[in-house]
Design a protein around this motif. Structure first.
Motif, PDB file in Angstrom:
ATOM      1  N   ASP A  74       0.807  -1.219   0.000  1.00 61.94           N
ATOM      2  CA  ASP A  74       0.000   0.000   0.000  1.00 61.94           C
ATOM      3  C   ASP A  74       0.839   1.268   0.000  1.00 61.94           C
ATOM      4  O   ASP A  74       0.296   2.365  -0.077  1.00 61.94           O
ATOM      5  N   ARG A  75       2.153   1.121   0.099  1.00 66.95           N
ATOM      6  CA  ARG A  75       3.028   2.297   0.157  1.00 66.95           C
ATOM      7  C   ARG A  75       4.111   2.202  -0.917  1.00 66.95           C
ATOM      8  O   ARG A  75       5.270   1.971  -0.646  1.00 66.95           O
ATOM      9  N   VAL A  76       3.667   2.365  -2.159  1.00 63.56           N
ATOM     10  CA  VAL A  76       4.548   2.282  -3.321  1.00 63.56           C
ATOM     11  C   VAL A  76       4.448   3.579  -4.104  1.00 63.56           C
ATOM     12  O   VAL A  76       3.352   4.084  -4.331  1.00 63.56           O
ATOM     13  N   THR A  77       5.593   4.142  -4.494  1.00 62.25           N
ATOM     14  CA  THR A  77       5.611   5.327  -5.352  1.00 62.25           C
ATOM     15  C   THR A  77       6.498   5.029  -6.555  1.00 62.25           C
ATOM     16  O   THR A  77       7.419   4.213  -6.476  1.00 62.25           O
ATOM     17  N   ALA A  78       6.215   5.701  -7.671  1.00 59.29           N
ATOM     18  CA  ALA A  78       7.013   5.523  -8.883  1.00 59.29           C
ATOM     19  C   ALA A  78       7.175   6.871  -9.574  1.00 59.29           C
ATOM     20  O   ALA A  78       6.210   7.622  -9.700  1.00 59.29           O
ATOM     21  N   LEU A 122      13.101   4.781 -14.379  1.00 63.98           N
ATOM     22  CA  LEU A 122      11.896   4.636 -13.566  1.00 63.98           C
ATOM     23  C   LEU A 122      12.348   4.221 -12.172  1.00 63.98           C
ATOM     24  O   LEU A 122      12.978   3.182 -12.012  1.00 63.98           O
ATOM     25  N   HIS A 123      12.050   5.057 -11.174  1.00 66.61           N
ATOM     26  CA  HIS A 123      12.451   4.777  -9.787  1.00 66.61           C
ATOM     27  C   HIS A 123      11.201   4.389  -9.012  1.00 66.61           C
ATOM     28  O   HIS A 123      10.288   5.187  -8.833  1.00 66.61           O
ATOM     29  N   ILE A 124      11.177   3.153  -8.541  1.00 65.32           N
ATOM     30  CA  ILE A 124      10.049   2.642  -7.767  1.00 65.32           C
ATOM     31  C   ILE A 124      10.529   2.467  -6.328  1.00 65.32           C
ATOM     32  O   ILE A 124      11.530   1.806  -6.082  1.00 65.32           O
TER      33      ILE A 124
END
Length: 147
Positions: free
Chosen positions: A118-122, A129-131
């Protein structure tokens, strides 16, 4: 380039090259993966994965893709990155060698068990692409003082 050269169709060379690549994939060509976590040379996109106690960072090196066309999902600690890269060229162009990847891609990575889906940013910037996947708070080790 050669057209019909002494009875050989130019497409024959392309078909032979395709068959050679398929045989290399099937039997291995000695230049493939050298470890359990490695992938064969030429796999697109290249990926770096690192981590800290707070998060896991995944860097996907994918220049020339439209970030809106990338699909990222995280399910049961498997991070999937898929999309398509289109390389345009003039219709009349003849290629003697093509090394730039063109087409659909899909990479699947196994992440540590303590990541929080639930705590993913991209973010996509300059072809990278930084995930970032945060770790769950309740699973982080905490220091207990002895009294």
């Amino acid at each position: 380039m050669f057209g019909n050269w002494i009875g050989f169709d130019a497409d024959l060379f392309g078909q032979l090259e395709r068959m050679r690549r398929e045989m290399d994939q099937l039997f291995g060509d000695g230049n493939g993966a050298s470890g359990i976590r490695s992938v064969a040379a030429g796999t697109f996109p290249a990926i770096n994965v690192g981590g800290s106690p707070e998060q896991v960072d995944v860097y996907v090196f994918a220049p020339g893709i439209d970030p809106k066309q990338v699909d990222i999902s995280l399910q049961q600690n498997l991070l999937t990155v898929s999309g398509e890269r289109s390389v345009s060229h003039p219709e009349s162009a003849q290629f003697y060698r093509r090394e730039r990847f063109n087409g659909k891609f899909r990479r699947v990575l196994s992440l540590p068990e303590d990541v929080d889906p639930d705590r993913v940013t991209a973010r996509y910037r300059d072809g990278v692409l930084h995930i970032q996947v945060q770790r769950r708070e309740e699973l982080k080790p905490r220091r207990i003082e002895v009294q």
